[in-house]
Design an enzyme around this catalytic site. Sequence first.
Site, PDB file in Angstrom:
ATOM      1  N   GLY A   9      -6.097  70.017 -40.183  1.00  0.00           N
ATOM      2  CA  GLY A   9      -4.717  70.198 -40.686  1.00  0.00           C
ATOM      3  C   GLY A   9      -4.550  71.272 -41.538  1.00  0.00           C
ATOM      4  N   ILE A  10      -5.474  72.438 -41.384  1.00  0.00           N
ATOM      5  CA  ILE A  10      -5.306  73.599 -42.530  1.00  0.00           C
ATOM      6  C   ILE A  10      -3.714  74.244 -42.308  1.00  0.00           C
ATOM      7  N   THR A  11      -3.235  74.298 -41.373  1.00  0.00           N
ATOM      8  CA  THR A  11      -2.195  74.930 -41.063  1.00  0.00           C
ATOM      9  C   THR A  11      -0.756  74.173 -41.522  1.00  0.00           C
ATOM     10  N   LEU A  58      -8.278  67.428 -32.690  1.00  0.00           N
ATOM     11  CA  LEU A  58      -8.399  65.790 -32.959  1.00  0.00           C
ATOM     12  C   LEU A  58      -8.395  65.061 -31.563  1.00  0.00           C
ATOM     13  N   ALA A  81      -2.911  65.514 -38.104  1.00  0.00           N
ATOM     14  CA  ALA A  81      -1.829  64.520 -37.668  1.00  0.00           C
ATOM     15  C   ALA A  81      -0.543  64.920 -37.057  1.00  0.00           C
ATOM     16  N   SER A 134      -0.727  56.880 -45.436  1.00  0.00           N
ATOM     17  CA  SER A 134       0.549  57.106 -45.744  1.00  0.00           C
ATOM     18  C   SER A 134       0.988  55.811 -46.248  1.00  0.00           C
ATOM     19  N   GLU A 136       3.970  55.070 -45.154  1.00  0.00           N
ATOM     20  CA  GLU A 136       4.562  54.624 -44.219  1.00  0.00           C
ATOM     21  C   GLU A 136       4.331  53.236 -43.676  1.00  0.00           C
ATOM     22  N   TYR A 158       4.188  56.044 -35.771  1.00  0.00           N
ATOM     23  CA  TYR A 158       3.414  56.656 -36.506  1.00  0.00           C
ATOM     24  C   TYR A 158       2.674  55.861 -37.698  1.00  0.00           C
ATOM     25  N   LYS A 162      -1.257  55.075 -38.318  1.00  0.00           N
ATOM     26  CA  LYS A 162      -1.859  55.601 -39.910  1.00  0.00           C
ATOM     27  C   LYS A 162      -2.748  54.530 -40.349  1.00  0.00           C
ATOM     28  N   HIS A 188       5.402  63.538 -50.411  1.00  0.00           N
ATOM     29  CA  HIS A 188       5.257  64.846 -51.020  1.00  0.00           C
ATOM     30  C   HIS A 188       5.648  66.185 -50.406  1.00  0.00           C
ATOM     31  N   ARG A 193       6.989  72.784 -47.136  1.00  0.00           N
ATOM     32  CA  ARG A 193       7.230  71.655 -46.219  1.00  0.00           C
ATOM     33  C   ARG A 193       7.877  71.675 -45.026  1.00  0.00           C
TER      34      ARG A 193
HETATM   35  P1  NAP Z   1       1.927  68.713 -41.622  1.00  0.00           P
HETATM   36  O1  NAP Z   1       2.407  69.834 -42.413  1.00  0.00           O
HETATM   37  O2  NAP Z   1       2.942  68.269 -40.501  1.00  0.00           O
HETATM   38  O3  NAP Z   1       0.631  69.250 -40.988  1.00  0.00           O
HETATM   39  C1  NAP Z   1      -0.032  68.438 -39.932  1.00  0.00           C
HETATM   40  C2  NAP Z   1      -1.117  69.301 -39.546  1.00  0.00           C
HETATM   41  O4  NAP Z   1      -1.961  68.655 -38.467  1.00  0.00           O
HETATM   42  C3  NAP Z   1      -1.215  70.526 -38.937  1.00  0.00           C
HETATM   43  O5  NAP Z   1      -2.045  71.480 -39.564  1.00  0.00           O
HETATM   44  C4  NAP Z   1      -1.155  70.423 -37.436  1.00  0.00           C
HETATM   45  O6  NAP Z   1      -1.745  71.660 -36.914  1.00  0.00           O
HETATM   46  C5  NAP Z   1      -2.199  69.479 -37.471  1.00  0.00           C
HETATM   47  N1  NAP Z   1      -2.457  68.944 -36.012  1.00  0.00           N
HETATM   48  C6  NAP Z   1      -1.456  68.235 -35.215  1.00  0.00           C
HETATM   49  N2  NAP Z   1      -2.170  67.851 -34.113  1.00  0.00           N
HETATM   50  C7  NAP Z   1      -3.596  68.358 -34.390  1.00  0.00           C
HETATM   51  C8  NAP Z   1      -4.527  68.043 -33.405  1.00  0.00           C
HETATM   52  N3  NAP Z   1      -4.338  67.604 -32.183  1.00  0.00           N
HETATM   53  N4  NAP Z   1      -5.564  68.387 -33.578  1.00  0.00           N
HETATM   54  C9  NAP Z   1      -5.931  69.278 -34.778  1.00  0.00           C
HETATM   55  N5  NAP Z   1      -5.006  69.437 -35.743  1.00  0.00           N
HETATM   56  C10 NAP Z   1      -3.788  68.970 -35.484  1.00  0.00           C
HETATM   57  O7  NAP Z   1       1.619  67.421 -42.530  1.00  0.00           O
HETATM   58  P2  NAP Z   1       1.267  67.360 -44.043  1.00  0.00           P
HETATM   59  O8  NAP Z   1       2.946  67.112 -44.577  1.00  0.00           O
HETATM   60  O9  NAP Z   1       0.528  68.563 -44.324  1.00  0.00           O
HETATM   61  O10 NAP Z   1       0.457  66.028 -44.070  1.00  0.00           O
HETATM   62  C11 NAP Z   1      -0.904  65.907 -44.018  1.00  0.00           C
HETATM   63  C12 NAP Z   1      -1.373  64.724 -43.863  1.00  0.00           C
HETATM   64  O11 NAP Z   1      -1.098  63.698 -44.789  1.00  0.00           O
HETATM   65  C13 NAP Z   1      -0.820  64.164 -42.147  1.00  0.00           C
HETATM   66  O12 NAP Z   1      -1.868  63.423 -41.874  1.00  0.00           O
HETATM   67  C14 NAP Z   1       0.189  63.176 -42.741  1.00  0.00           C
HETATM   68  O13 NAP Z   1       0.389  62.435 -41.838  1.00  0.00           O
HETATM   69  C15 NAP Z   1      -0.077  62.430 -44.289  1.00  0.00           C
HETATM   70  N6  NAP Z   1       0.642  62.357 -45.153  1.00  0.00           N
HETATM   71  C16 NAP Z   1       1.860  63.059 -45.482  1.00  0.00           C
HETATM   72  C17 NAP Z   1       2.860  62.859 -46.387  1.00  0.00           C
HETATM   73  C18 NAP Z   1       3.680  63.830 -46.745  1.00  0.00           C
HETATM   74  O14 NAP Z   1       4.733  63.212 -47.576  1.00  0.00           O
HETATM   75  N7  NAP Z   1       3.406  65.007 -46.671  1.00  0.00           N
HETATM   76  C19 NAP Z   1       2.466  61.473 -46.966  1.00  0.00           C
HETATM   77  C20 NAP Z   1       1.690  60.743 -46.646  1.00  0.00           C
HETATM   78  C21 NAP Z   1       0.483  61.002 -45.576  1.00  0.00           C
HETATM   79  P3  NAP Z   1      -1.086  72.905 -35.924  1.00  0.00           P
HETATM   80  O15 NAP Z   1      -0.672  73.840 -36.763  1.00  0.00           O
HETATM   81  O16 NAP Z   1      -2.014  73.027 -34.978  1.00  0.00           O
HETATM   82  O17 NAP Z   1       0.150  72.093 -35.311  1.00  0.00           O
HETATM   83  O1  G4F Z   2      11.722  63.429 -44.667  1.00  0.00           O
HETATM   84  P1  G4F Z   2      11.318  62.451 -43.732  1.00  0.00           P
HETATM   85  O2  G4F Z   2      11.510  62.846 -42.208  1.00  0.00           O
HETATM   86  O3  G4F Z   2      10.083  61.683 -44.102  1.00  0.00           O
HETATM   87  P2  G4F Z   2       9.525  60.160 -43.819  1.00  0.00           P
HETATM   88  O4  G4F Z   2      10.013  59.563 -42.538  1.00  0.00           O
HETATM   89  O5  G4F Z   2       9.502  59.343 -45.033  1.00  0.00           O
HETATM   90  O6  G4F Z   2       7.937  60.592 -43.341  1.00  0.00           O
HETATM   91  C1  G4F Z   2       7.322  61.233 -44.466  1.00  0.00           C
HETATM   92  O7  G4F Z   2       6.801  60.411 -45.500  1.00  0.00           O
HETATM   93  C2  G4F Z   2       5.531  59.821 -45.152  1.00  0.00           C
HETATM   94  C3  G4F Z   2       5.128  59.014 -46.343  1.00  0.00           C
HETATM   95  O8  G4F Z   2       5.913  57.988 -46.659  1.00  0.00           O
HETATM   96  C4  G4F Z   2       4.476  60.411 -44.294  1.00  0.00           C
HETATM   97  F1  G4F Z   2       3.355  59.535 -43.913  1.00  0.00           F
HETATM   98  C5  G4F Z   2       5.066  61.250 -42.904  1.00  0.00           C
HETATM   99  O9  G4F Z   2       4.068  62.236 -42.182  1.00  0.00           O
HETATM  100  C6  G4F Z   2       6.291  62.251 -43.549  1.00  0.00           C
HETATM  101  O10 G4F Z   2       5.624  63.343 -44.308  1.00  0.00           O
HETATM  102  O11 G4F Z   2      12.577  61.047 -43.887  1.00  0.00           O
HETATM  103  C7  G4F Z   2      12.694  60.542 -45.072  1.00  0.00           C
HETATM  104  C8  G4F Z   2      13.990  59.591 -45.089  1.00  0.00           C
HETATM  105  C9  G4F Z   2      13.993  58.735 -43.797  1.00  0.00           C
HETATM  106  O12 G4F Z   2      14.361  57.375 -44.355  1.00  0.00           O
HETATM  107  C10 G4F Z   2      14.933  59.311 -42.968  1.00  0.00           C
HETATM  108  O13 G4F Z   2      15.624  58.447 -42.184  1.00  0.00           O
HETATM  109  O14 G4F Z   2      15.125  60.635 -45.024  1.00  0.00           O
HETATM  110  C11 G4F Z   2      15.900  59.845 -44.040  1.00  0.00           C
HETATM  111  N1  G4F Z   2      16.669  60.821 -43.441  1.00  0.00           N
HETATM  112  C12 G4F Z   2      18.110  60.796 -43.326  1.00  0.00           C
HETATM  113  N2  G4F Z   2      18.641  62.103 -42.848  1.00  0.00           N
HETATM  114  C13 G4F Z   2      16.423  61.940 -42.641  1.00  0.00           C
HETATM  115  C14 G4F Z   2      17.482  62.771 -42.158  1.00  0.00           C
HETATM  116  N3  G4F Z   2      15.260  62.270 -42.296  1.00  0.00           N
HETATM  117  C15 G4F Z   2      15.092  63.539 -41.747  1.00  0.00           C
HETATM  118  N4  G4F Z   2      13.899  63.920 -41.301  1.00  0.00           N
HETATM  119  N5  G4F Z   2      16.113  64.238 -41.198  1.00  0.00           N
HETATM  120  C16 G4F Z   2      17.587  63.666 -41.532  1.00  0.00           C
HETATM  121  O15 G4F Z   2      18.582  64.370 -40.990  1.00  0.00           O
END
Ligand code: NAP
Ligand code: G4F
Length: 342
Positions: A9-11, A58, A81, A134, A136, A158, A162, A188, A193
Amino acid sequence: MARRALITGITGQDGSYLAEHLLREGYEVWGLVRGQANPRVPRVRRLLQDVRLVRGDLLDQGSLISAVEKAQPDEVYNLGAISFVPMSWEQAELTGEVTGMGVLRVLEAIRVCSGITASRGSSARQIRFYQASSSEMFGQVRETPQTERTPFHPRSPYGVAKAYGHFLTQNYRESYGMFAVSGILFNHESPRRGAEFVTRKVSLGVARIKLGMASELRLGNLEARRDWGFAGDFVRAMHLMLSAAEPEDYVIGTGRTHSVRELVEAAFGAAGLDWERHVVCDSSLHRPAEVDLLCADPKKARTQLGWEPTVSFEDLVAMMVEADLRLLADGRDPEQDNPSWP
Ligand code: NAP
Ligand code: G4F
């Protein structure tokens, strides 16, 4: 010798912040990239020049074994992911394969490359493993705030995937004595983002409206509440978890919760705009099953790891709006470019 880290997930958002953090800590950093011509790879090559890239997916067990053999890591961070929750209803099977089974494949790659079997435990030089769990997984929450002991009730494919990865990580720790941990991270965000997530959708929408490029922003459920922190703070916690004496799981969040409506108010306010004149509620953006409320209790991380968030919700929102105003004013493409990348 510098310690070596391999990041899947480096990208993505977290991959970039974690790579920068580990490079600053003196690590040799390797990043797993997938695809024949992944459009995000040139950006990583340009902006994270000290990171070494290795191909892998993956979905492909052999490629993960090869990547671990090639990088010879001390630490593996599994951040890869399908991470956008709505997509997990549209492509539930793929989400299960990547976000869930992908964890199994990374753990198996480490196990095989380390020569660990059921009868022969881990060797002296262990590869430490971090799983991106997560909040979630808490889904329809049983208690607030949520701790490491709060039961899971995921509300999306999802979240279910997880939860599988989370329990599997725990199981490999218990079955094979591996140093395998999960960080249960709450939402976060950052200027890096993805534009599909609500915080960035709002900061980009505000910037477009402020610059006269749009007049409205369509959103779904404004009442959902999230514990939003800054991604740069959260990747420090990942590293602290793998540097701890014992492998344990931790909840990482700020302990403060805000509604999407409050997010919108803060973001439009940061640009001197009245949100009620521009935001349109669109029921087609509501989810089949919603997570209504998330709020972390990060006490364990604070007391055992010394981890604290440094960026407030208000400063995070202002940071994202300012970054998107600069990005669009410079005529750059939010999908391709990003003002806060180094
Ligand atoms: P992100 O920006 O969506 O990045 C997801 C990464 O997964 C991308 O680098 C993507 O690479 C890679 N990926 C997707 N499919 C793949 C595959 N088949 N094989 C290898 N790599 C693959 O996510 P993030 O926000 O950085 O989050 C990082 C991790 O933390 C994720 O696992 C996410 O579910 C988890 N998480 C995030 C949050 C949050 O709020 N950000 C909270 C809790 C948990 P490509 O460029 O190739 O698509
Ligand atoms: O920003 P979201 O899409 O994030 P969500 O669903 O909370 O998931 C993120 O956080 C998780 C950790 O709790 C990660 F595991 C997951 O990978 C991801 O990073 O939506 C946040 C909230 C939701 O309740 C959604 O219903 O915002 C609400 N929302 C309202 N309008 C919207 C919108 N979400 C999106 N994406 N777009 C809308 O227009």
